[in-house]
Design a protein around this motif. Structure first.
Motif: not given
Length: 721
Positions: A310-331
Motif C-alpha cells: 500500500a505504501a513504499g518508495t524506491g526499488t522494492v524487492t518482492f519474494s514469494w514463499h510456501r509454508e514448509g519450503s525453505e527456498r523461495s518460489l521466486g524473487r
C-alpha cells in the motif's frame, strides 16, 4: 591615491518569493564628478521608473524625500527601493576637487562596453588625452572618450593624462587619479534548487536553475540546461529555467547541476553540484492476491501470485514463499508497488499456504498467509452393480454404485440404462453415490453412470446386466385336444411356460409319475409324445425349471376308452399267436427233457433221422435246469410285426415292462421319499423295418406273411386282457 568606483555590487542571492531588487540610475551617468556639481538619482523597479513612494538611503541612513528622483552633491553610498521592489545595491558617488578626473559610465556589466572619459576643469585647454591600463598606454586621442570591455572581476587600474600649452608657449601635463573599475555580473552563477527540497521517492520533483538579469538588461535572453552527473536531462538547452522530473528515486550519491548562458555576448556559467536527498518511505501493508481468486483455481491452470504494498518508495524487492519450503518460489526487484509470479500448470502437490514479502532496504515485511486449494475435475467414474446373488433375478433389489476416484466436491452422479436416465444422487463431500433398483425383465441391458462437479462431465464404461427370470406356471396342452382317446393313439403332451429365462427343463407326469423330460435351450415350450394304452388314463401335468425354482402346471385329465379297429384285430391275432407259441415252447421243452433222459439211458440214438430240420439251439438243449418260466418270459420278450395300415411299411413294435425298486429317477423336478418304489411306464419304440418294392414278385408272399401279426410280450398281453 587610488580611486575606487563601486558601480554596483554583485547582487546577493534573494530568498525564493522575495521582491526583485530596485536599480539605482545616475544622470549624468558618471559616478565621479567635480565638487560643486550635482548628480540626479533615479530609482527603477523591475517594470519601470518609480515617481513616488520611493525610499532613499545615504550611507544606510534613510532620507525623508520620497519622490522618484533625488539630486545629490555629497559623496557617499546611495540606495533606494519602491513598493514593488526591495532595496537596491549601493552606488558610490564621489565629488572631487582635482583638476583632472577619469570618469567611467554607469552601470558597467561584464563583457559590455564601458566608456572612459578623461575630463579637466578647463576642458578646452586640453590638446591631447592619453589613457593607460596598468601603467601601459592604451590610446592617445584628441577626443575625450574611449571604450573598453572590462571582464567581470577585472583587477586592472586605469588613469589618464592631459597635456597642452599655456599662453606663454610652455607645455603642461596633468594626471588623473588611478581608477579601478568594478564590473557588475551580467547574471550571477546559477544555483540549482529542487522543489520540494526533500522529495519523496517515487514522486515528481522540479529543478530550477536560479539566476537573473538586471532590469536594464531585460532584452538579453538566457538559456538553461540541467545535468545528472555527466548526462544531460530532458531535451538539453531550453529557454525555461525549470525542469520537472516525473519520478525520483533514491540512488545513492548522484549529483545534479545546471548551466545558464547568453548568446550575445557569449557568457556561460555553471551552478555548483548538489545532491537531491530523496526521502524513502518504508513498505507497508503487504498483501498477496491470486488470479484466479482463491477457491476458483482448477487443476492444470496457471496460478498468478500478486504481491503488492500500500505504501513504499524506491526499488522494492518482492519474494514469494510456501509454508514448509525453505527456498523461495521466486524473487523480483523493480521500481513498482506490485509484482507478479506465475506458477504454471498447478497440481495437487502445489496446494498449501502461501505468503509474500516486500523489502525496500528497511527489512522485509510479510503478507498474510492464504491457502491455495484446487478444484479438481472429476475423473471417469467406475460403475459397480452390486447384486444379492451371483446371477441377478427378477425382483431382486440391486445397487448401482458410482464412484469417481478424483474430483472436487460436490459431485452429482447420474445413472443410465441404455442411455435413458434412471435417476441421480449427489455426493456433497465427494466420494461415491448409489441408486437402488428393483429389477424387472426390462432391466436387462447396459448400464452406465455420469459424474459432474461443474468442471466437466465424465462417463463410466458400460456394465452389462442380465436379468434371469424365474419360470412362470407352465400350461399343459394335449394334441389332439380331446378328453377321450383310443388305445394306440399317439398323444403329444405340450408344456410351455410363458415367462422364464432359458434354458428351461420340462418334466412330464402321469399321476405324479415321471414320464420323461425335455430341454428348451432357447426358451419356449417342449413336447413329449406318448403311445396310449389303457393304463394311460388319468391326470397329466408338467413342470418347468430354469434353476430358479420349479413351477407345475394344472392337471389335465385323459380317458382311454378302448382299442381302435385295426388294433383290436392285430392284438387278437397277436394274443393267439403268443398262446400257441407258449404251448409250442412247453412241448418242445418236454420233448427235449425226455430226449436227454433217453440218451442218458441209451434208449434213444443220438441222431434222429426221421425228423428233418435244424438242430435245436444250444441254449435250449444245454440251458440251466433251474431256469423257470417267469424268468424266461422276462428275459426273452416276444416281438411281432405290426402293419399300421401303410402297405409299403412294416414296423416293429417293442413292449417291455420293468419293475425296479430303490432306484429314483434322476434329474426329476419332483422329490420322493427315500425307499419309495419307482415305476417306469412302458416305453414304445417304432422303427421302420423295410419298405416293400411294388415290383417285387415275392412282395405278395411277404405281405401275406406279415399281415395281421404283432409281436408283444405274452405275459404283458395276458395281464392286460
Amino acid at each position: 591615491m587610488l580611486l575606487w568606483l563601486l558601480l554596483i555590487l554583485a547582487p546577493g542571492r534573494q530568498p525564493a518569493g522575495a521582491l526583485p531588487k530596485a536599480l539605482l540610475l545616475l544622470k549624468p551617468p558618471w559616478s565621479t564628478a567635480f565638487k560643486g556639481e550635482t548628480v540626479t538619482l533615479f530609482c527603477k523597479d523591475h517594470h519601470s521608473l518609480a515617481w513616488e513612494y520611493v525610499s532613499w538611503y545615504h550611507n544606510e541612513t534613510p532620507l525623508r524625500k520620497q519622490s522618484g528622483k533625488l539630486q545629490i552633491s555629497k559623496s557617499g553610498h546611495y540606495r533606494c527601493k519602491t513598493q514593488r521592489s526591495s532595496l537596491s545595491d549601493p552606488v558610490h558617488v564621489q565629488f572631487l576637487s582635482d583638476w583632472l578626473v577619469l570618469q567611467a559610465s554607469h552601470p558597467a556589466f561584464e563583457r559590455d562596453k564601458v566608456v572612459l572619459r578623461c575630463r579637466g576643469k578647463e576642458d578646452e585647454d586640453i590638446m591631447e588625452r592619453t589613457y593607460y591600463k596598468n601603467e601601459e598606454k592604451i590610446k592617445s586621442s584628441y577626443n575625450s572618450n574611449i571604450t573598453v570591455y572590462p571582464a567581470f572581476n577585472d583587477d586592472s587600474t586605469y588613469h589618464c593624462t592631459a597635456s597642452g600649452t599655456n599662453i606663454w608657449g610652455r607645455s603642461w601635463t596633468e594626471t588623473s587619479r588611478p581608477l579601478k573599475i568594478q564590473v557588475q555580473e551580467l547574471f550571477p552563477s546559477p544555483v540549482l534548487t529542487a522543489s520540494p527540497p526533500w522529495p519523496i521517492e517515487g514522486s515528481p520533483v522540479t529543478l530550477t536553475c536560479e539566476t537573473g538579469l538586471p532590469p536594464q538588461t531585460s532584452h538579453t535572453r538566457l538559456q538553461f540546461c540541467f545535468f545528472k552527473e555527466h548526462q544531460a536531462l530532458g531535451a538539453g538547452w531550453s529557454n525555461s529555467p525549470e525542469l520537472q522530473i516525473p519520478t525520483t528515486w533514491s540512488e545513492g550519491a548522484a549529483s545534479y547541476w545546471c548551466q545558464a548562458r547568453t548568446v550575445i555576448p557569449r557568457i556561460l556559467k555553471t551552478s555548483p553540484r548538489s545532491q537531491i536527498r530523496v526521502h524513502r518511505v518504508p513498505v507497508s501493508d503487504v498483501n498477496l492476491e491470486t488470479q484466479p481468486p482463491v477457491g476458483q483455481l482448477i487443476e492444470g491452470e496457471d496460478l498468478v501470485l500478486i504481491c503488492s504494498v500500500a505504501a513504499g518508495t524506491g526499488t522494492v524487492t518482492f519474494s514469494w514463499h510456501r509454508e514448509g519450503s525453505e527456498r523461495s518460489l521466486g524473487r523480483k526487484t523493480q521500481n513498482a508497488l506490485s509484482a507478479e509470479l506465475r506458477i504454471a500448470s498447478v497440481r495437487e502437490q502445489d496446494v498449501g499456504r502461501y505468503y509474500c514479502a516486500a523489502d525496500n532496504m528497511d527489512g522485509p515485511v510479510l503478507s498474510k498467509r492464504i491457502r491455495i486449494t484446487l478444484r479438481v475435475p472429476v475423473s471417469p467414474p467406475v460403475l459397480t452393480v452390486r447384486t444379492p446373488r451371483a446371477q441377478a433375478v427378477e425382483g431382486d433389489v440391486v445397487e448401482l454404485h458410482c464412484e469417481a476416484q478424483r474430483g472436487s466436491p460436490p459431485i452429482l452422479y447420474r445413472f443410465y440404462h441404455e442411455d435413458v436416465p434412471l435417476g441421480s444422487s449427489s455426493a456433497p463431500s465427494g466420494g461415491e453415490a448409489s441408486l437402488n433398483l428393483s429389477l424387472t425383465a426390462e432391466h436387462s441391458g447396459n448400464y452406465s453412470c455420469e459424474a459432474n462437479n461443474s468442471l466437466g462431465v465424465q462417463r463410466s464404461k458400460m456394465v452389462s446386466l442380465s436379468i434371469t427370470i424365474p419360470v412362470s406356471h407352465p400350461v399343459l396342452t394335449l394334441n389332439p385336444d380331446v378328453a377321450q382317446a383310443m388305445v394306440g393313439d399317439v398323444l403329444e403332451l405340450r408344456c410351455e411356460a410363458q415367462r422364464g429365462s432359458p434354458p428351461i427343463l420340462y418334466w412330464f407326469y402321469h399321476e405324479d409319475v415321471i414320464l420323461g423330460n425335455t430341454s428348451a435351450p432357447f426358451g419356449g415350450g417342449a413336447s413329449f409324445n406318448l403311445s396310449l394304452t389303457t393304463e394311460h388314463s388319468g391326470n397329466y401335468s408338467c413342470g418347468a425349471d430354469n434353476g430358479l425354482g420349479a413351477q407345475s402346471s394344472e392337471t389335465v385329465s385323459l380317458n382311454i376308452t378302448g382299442l381302435s379297429k385295426n388294433k383290436v384285430t392285430h392284438t387278437t391275432v397277436g394274443v393267439i399267436g403268443c398262446l400257441l407259441s407258449m404251448l409250442g415252447l412247453a412241448a418242445t421243452a418236454a420233448l427235449v427233457g425226455r430226449f436227454r433222459t433217453q440218451r442218458k439211458s441209451g434208449a434213444i440214438p443220438r441222431n434222429i433221422g426221421s425228423v428233418p430240420g435244424p438242430d435245436p439251439p444250444a441254449q435250449a438243449l444245454h440251458g440251466p435246469p433251474s431256469l423257470s418260466w417267469p424268468a424266461l418270459m422276462e428275459l426273452q420278450p416276444l416281438y411281432s410285426n405290426v402293419s399300421p395300415g401303410d402297405d409299403d411299411l412294416v414296423y416293429s413294435q417293442i413292449w417291455s415292462r420293468q419293475h425296479r425298486e430303490g432306484s429314483p429317477a434322476t434329474h426329476s423336478p419332483r422329490t420322493h421319499q427315500k425307499g419309495e418304489v419307482f415305476h417306469q411306464e412302458p416305453a414304445i419304440i417304432y422303427s421302420e423295418v423295410k419298405r416293400a418294392d411294388p415290383d417285387d414278385p415275392a412282395r405278395q408272399d411277404r405281405e401275406e406273411a406279415a399281415e395281421g401279426y404283432e409281436n408283444v410280450p405274452c405275459a404283458s398281453l395276458a395281464l392286460d386282457h
